[in-house]
Design an enzyme around this catalytic site. Structure first.
Site, PDB file in Angstrom:
ATOM      1  N   ASP A   1      -2.194  -0.427   6.030  1.00  0.00           N
ATOM      2  CA  ASP A   1      -2.364   0.275   7.302  1.00  0.00           C
ATOM      3  C   ASP A   1      -3.823   0.515   7.677  1.00  0.00           C
ATOM      4  O   ASP A   1      -4.092   1.102   8.723  1.00  0.00           O
ATOM      5  CB  ASP A   1      -1.633   1.623   7.268  1.00  0.00           C
TER       6      ASP A   1
ATOM      7  N   ASP B   1       0.857  -1.178   0.000  1.00  0.00           N
ATOM      8  CA  ASP B   1       0.000   0.000   0.000  1.00  0.00           C
ATOM      9  C   ASP B   1       0.897   1.234   0.000  1.00  0.00           C
ATOM     10  O   ASP B   1       2.099   1.155   0.297  1.00  0.00           O
ATOM     11  CB  ASP B   1      -0.890  -0.035   1.243  1.00  0.00           C
ATOM     12  N   LEU B   2       0.323   2.373  -0.298  1.00  0.00           N
ATOM     13  CA  LEU B   2       1.112   3.609  -0.394  1.00  0.00           C
ATOM     14  C   LEU B   2       0.931   4.497   0.840  1.00  0.00           C
ATOM     15  O   LEU B   2       1.777   4.541   1.724  1.00  0.00           O
ATOM     16  CB  LEU B   2       0.698   4.366  -1.662  1.00  0.00           C
ATOM     17  N   ASP B   3      -0.206   5.184   0.901  1.00  0.00           N
ATOM     18  CA  ASP B   3      -0.440   6.141   1.977  1.00  0.00           C
ATOM     19  C   ASP B   3      -0.629   5.433   3.316  1.00  0.00           C
ATOM     20  O   ASP B   3      -1.479   4.554   3.458  1.00  0.00           O
ATOM     21  CB  ASP B   3      -1.678   6.988   1.664  1.00  0.00           C
TER      22      ASP B   3
ATOM     23  N   LYS C   1     -10.364  -0.403  -2.965  1.00  0.00           N
ATOM     24  CA  LYS C   1     -10.394  -1.061  -1.667  1.00  0.00           C
ATOM     25  C   LYS C   1     -11.641  -0.606  -0.899  1.00  0.00           C
ATOM     26  O   LYS C   1     -12.010   0.556  -0.999  1.00  0.00           O
ATOM     27  CB  LYS C   1      -9.139  -0.704  -0.869  1.00  0.00           C
TER      28      LYS C   1
ATOM     29  N   THR D   1      -2.518   0.944  -4.561  1.00  0.00           N
ATOM     30  CA  THR D   1      -3.004   2.120  -3.852  1.00  0.00           C
ATOM     31  C   THR D   1      -4.353   2.597  -4.352  1.00  0.00           C
ATOM     32  O   THR D   1      -4.714   2.384  -5.523  1.00  0.00           O
ATOM     33  CB  THR D   1      -1.984   3.267  -3.968  1.00  0.00           C
ATOM     34  N   SER D   2      -5.088   3.265  -3.480  1.00  0.00           N
ATOM     35  CA  SER D   2      -6.339   3.910  -3.859  1.00  0.00           C
ATOM     36  C   SER D   2      -6.085   5.271  -4.477  1.00  0.00           C
ATOM     37  O   SER D   2      -7.020   5.919  -4.963  1.00  0.00           O
ATOM     38  CB  SER D   2      -7.245   4.063  -2.622  1.00  0.00           C
TER      39      SER D   2
END
Length: 249
Positions: A188, A32-34, A163, A130-131
């Protein structure tokens, strides 16, 4: 817990579990990114608060947190709030315009860059799932100094559903030619965990940057870790056994 030795109850600690999984043939790392590579949830929450304040909307913190890990347009369309009836895509664009990286800079999560660089050097494919939009994902990888390492990007532009739907992680695994069950993922948020688990990802870590360990474990995380240090490859057997592969964009 981030040590690489078995626990007192015989369970395998996160670092050892990750090393064993990514040393196997056909393995891949999906990130995931953020909130996972960079602690940017405060950055994004500040943008939401800034926009809501400009509109004169009173939105409590729980409602702001409900946007975490999700595409903004989907969250606006599904969540109850003063934005009801407005175009969710226009709302999302307005929130993005309120991002202020100078006032609220995203901080790299410890171990993020080293994990990507280490497993790519070992020949293990890595994809960011990622979203967020592709432009933001590229910005984050550049900030981490890993933009030129062949990391595949599965972003908001790539799947019809975001997601917690499994589609993003299924797409991320397909991008690097891996079966989801052979992958390791780090997330996260409960929404991200649901996406990875629903896609059948074999080992899923919950990173406690934005949600407590108990909440992530309740959402299905196999291990909860404070950062990505557990994902950094050790100079040992798992790196030597990793088969060289090329990540596909």
């Amino acid at each position: 817990m981030t040590s690489s030795s078995p626990g007192a109850d015989g369970s395998v600690a996160p670092a050892a579990a990750v090393g064993a999984a990514l040393a196997a043939p056909g393995a891949a790392l999906l990130l995931d990114l953020d909130g996972t590579l960079v602690d940017s949830e405060p950055t994004h929450r500040a943008a939401y608060r800034r926009y809501f304040a400009r509109r004169g909307w009173r939105v409590d913190e729980a409602a702001v947190r409900a946007f975490a890990g999700r595409r903004g347009a989907e969250a606006f369309a599904e969540l109850d709030g003063p934005w009801a009836g407005e175009d969710p895509h226009e709302l999302t664009a307005a929130v993005i315009a309120c991002l202020d990286l100078a006032a609220d800079p995203p901080a790299p999560v410890p171990g993020a860059a080293a994990a990507i660089a280490g497993w790519r050097a070992a020949g293990v494919p890595v994809a960011v799932v990622t979203s967020a939009a592709r432009a933001w994902a590229a910005t984050v990888l550049d900030r981490l100094g890993v933009a030129d390492l062949g990391v595949a990007l599965a972003t908001a532009e790539d799947t019809a559903a975001g997601k917690p739907d499994p589609a993003p992680y299924r797409h991320g695994a397909a991008l690097v030619g891996a079966e989801p069950a052979a992958c390791v993922a780090a997330e996260d948020t409960p929404a991200g965990l649901a996406s990875a688990l629903g896609a059948g990802v074999g080992l899923v870590l919950g990173v406690t940057t934005s949600h407590p360990a108990a909440e992530l474990e309740a959402a299905g995380a196999h291990h909860a870790v404070a950062d990505l240090t557990a994902l950094v490859p050790r100079a040992g057997k798992e790196v030597a056994r990793a088969r060289p592969q090329r990540a596909r964009r």
